[in-house]
Design an enzyme around this catalytic site. Structure first.
Site, short mmCIF file in Angstrom:
data_model
loop_
_atom_site.label_atom_id
_atom_site.label_comp_id
_atom_site.label_asym_id
_atom_site.label_seq_id
_atom_site.Cartn_x
_atom_site.Cartn_y
_atom_site.Cartn_z
N SER A 210 -30.33 22.93 -20.35
CA SER A 210 -31.42 23.15 -19.40
C SER A 210 -31.38 22.12 -18.27
O SER A 210 -30.40 22.02 -17.55
CB SER A 210 -32.75 23.13 -20.14
OG SER A 210 -33.79 23.64 -19.33
N ASP A 338 -32.76 35.16 -20.43
CA ASP A 338 -33.40 33.84 -20.33
C ASP A 338 -34.36 33.82 -19.14
O ASP A 338 -33.94 33.98 -17.99
CB ASP A 338 -32.33 32.76 -20.17
CG ASP A 338 -32.89 31.35 -20.21
OD1 ASP A 338 -34.13 31.19 -20.26
OD2 ASP A 338 -32.08 30.40 -20.20
N HIS A 367 -33.90 31.07 -24.22
CA HIS A 367 -33.63 29.76 -23.62
C HIS A 367 -33.38 28.74 -24.73
O HIS A 367 -34.27 28.45 -25.54
CB HIS A 367 -34.82 29.32 -22.76
CG HIS A 367 -34.57 28.08 -21.97
ND1 HIS A 367 -33.68 28.03 -20.91
CD2 HIS A 367 -35.07 26.81 -22.09
CE1 HIS A 367 -33.66 26.83 -20.40
NE2 HIS A 367 -34.48 26.05 -21.10
#
Length: 482
Positions: A210, A338, A367
């Site tokens: 991320s 996502d 995610h």
């Protein structure tokens, strides 16, 4: 007799209702299973501008040619993201035996590295053992479930890992008003230089999830081949910050993810309020009232880092505008569902033009999810691909697209502006101070600078090893050793 008939009639009605319910249940189950097997279970999509890269990855990463089965009872994006996180946090509660190292940064702040060592000498000695820097996401740290899995997997494979804890994370208070964001790569630059100074002969790789992936990508785009890494991998990395923000502003995403992450950011700010109250650029009370990430960035992030506006910040943070600048092997894993990295935000056409980048897209996975087909807490698709990719890089790099970086050992040619060869202990410390990478070792370092050869700067594993090495200089007629 009449009562018996009534009872039989009532029984028949119940059986009919039960049979109807069972038929409906079976019908719905068959339909759901059919949908799952035909629309959800698919082989990952591999996108790259190099056929050689594709062949190498498919040969050395078997999961890329196998069908991926997301968790069958929560395969939808939001459910998968939430359940994988919750169940993994509940089952991954024991921390690995980390060794913490505290780095003094040039601005007066501190950055914590949590090392997970592997002491076996079966494949590598301490001098050449490959190292993986792990960068967590926005609210992550060395205790996050996915970070623990990545660190343990590296150790199991025989590698050494260093978890890069963002400033102010993991309950550690800030020393000054310097924070972290996706567009700022300064701290990562210092960490890479620091590790290179202690392990100059070890190949170094960076892995990020991320926001951690965004920092790595921006770092690669900034330094190109001079980044000091042999390869990198990013998971669930948002490619376009503008589209990520739009997605997170949708009502359900705002409720499930945006508010939760903003709450964590406010908590960090509240814990470190004393250092920001002194900063005239920031209205802390106003920032603490933020309800979304976008509001927090407008009221706090852009002011602390001096960005002109939120648009300016998001443009600099977005990887989609810098695809052509990546000059070392990079593998990116994303899920098509996502909400943090919508499929429409991934610059697939630009990626096809850069042979150094390989993009893997699964049909589902959420995610930082990618859960196992039955239990999300078991080894995920992300974990499997990560293990196979780092092995491919460190063991078989000469076969594929990374030959120029791995086989020729470019990691030994760290930019001289970062880490110069030091011919004495005093010079070594002065150089490290000038770079701002002086570390306060909480535990004994496996490779101490006082065992560095003053003639050729080679780092020896022990005092005896250094003495034996110095004999080669004396016998070979090199300059004297004092």
């Amino acid at each position: 007799m009449a009562e018996t008939l009534d009872e039989l009639g009532l029984f028949e009605e119940k059986m009919l209702a039960y049979t109807s319910s069972l038929a409906i249940f079976v019908g719905v189950s068959v339909a759901a299973l059919t949908y799952y097997l035909t629309r959800v279970v698919k082989k990952p999509l591999l996108i790259t501008g190099s056929s050689r890269c594709a062949d190498f990855l498919q040969r050395r990463c078997p999961v890329l040619v196998q069908e991926y089965y997301p968790t069958v009872w929560c395969f939808t994006s939001r459910a998968h993201t939430v359940m994988c996180s919750l169940l993994s946090e509940l089952t991954t509660w024991k921390l690995p035996p980390y060794r913490r190292e505290i780095l003094d940064m040039p601005d007066g702040g501190e950055l914590h590295l949590d090392w997970l060592e592997h002491h076996s000498n079966i494949h590598h000695d301490n001098r050449t053992r490959p190292i993986i820097i792990i960068l967590p996401g926005m609210s992550g740290h060395s205790g996050s479930h996915y970070v623990i899995n990545l660190a343990k997997a590296a150790s199991k494979k025989g590698y050494r890992s260093a978890v890069y804890n963002h400033r102010g994370s993991n309950g550690v208070k800030l020393k000054n008003n310097r924070y972290y964001c996706a567009a700022d790569t300064t701290d990562l630059q210092h960490v890479v230089a620091h590790i290179r100074s202690f392990y100059p002969e070890a190949p170094l790789m960076a892995v990020g999830a991320s926001l951690g992936g965004m920092i790595i990508f921006n770092y690669l785009a900034k330094f190109g081949k001079d980044c000091g890494l042999v390869a990198a991998m990013v998971m669930s990395m948002p490619w376009n910050t503008f589209k990520t923000t739009e997605s997170l502003e949708e009502p359900l995403n705002r409720l499930l993810f945006n508010k939760y992450l903003t709450f964590g950011l406010r908590q960090h700010l509240r814990q470190n309020r004393e250092v920001f109250d002194k900063d005239s650029r920031v209205d802390v009370d106003h920032a603490l009232k933020s309800s979304t990430i976008a509001e927090y960035d407008k009221r706090f992030t852009i002011k602390v880092f001096g960005f002109e506006s939120v648009d300016h910040f998001y443009t600099l943070a977005s990887a989609c505008y810098k695809v052509s600048r990546v000059q070392i092997p990079l593998l990116s894993l994303n899920a098509a569902d996502d909400v943090f990295a919508p499929l429409c935000s991934i610059p697939t056409e630009e990626i096809k033009k850069n042979p150094n980048i390989a993009l893997v897209v699964t049909s589902h996975g959420g995610h930082i999810g990618f859960g196992d087909w039955l239990f999300p807490s078991r080894e995920s698709f992300m974990d499997k691909l990560y293990q196979q990719y780092v092995d491919a890089i460190f063991k078989y790099g000469q076969e594929g697209h990374i030959e120029a970086h791995v086989q020729k050992r470019e990691w030994q040619n760290t930019p001289k502006s970062w880490v110069k060869k030091i011919n004495s202990d005093t010079g070594r410390n002065e150089e490290k101070k000038s770079l701002g990478i002086v570390g306060k070792r909480v535990t004994k370092s496996p490779m101490r600078s006082k065992w560095s050869c003053p003639v050729c700067a080679r780092v020896c594993g022990s005092r005896i090893g250094l003495y034996s090495h110095q004999r080669t200089h004396r016998e070979g007629g090199s300059e004297s050793v004092h």
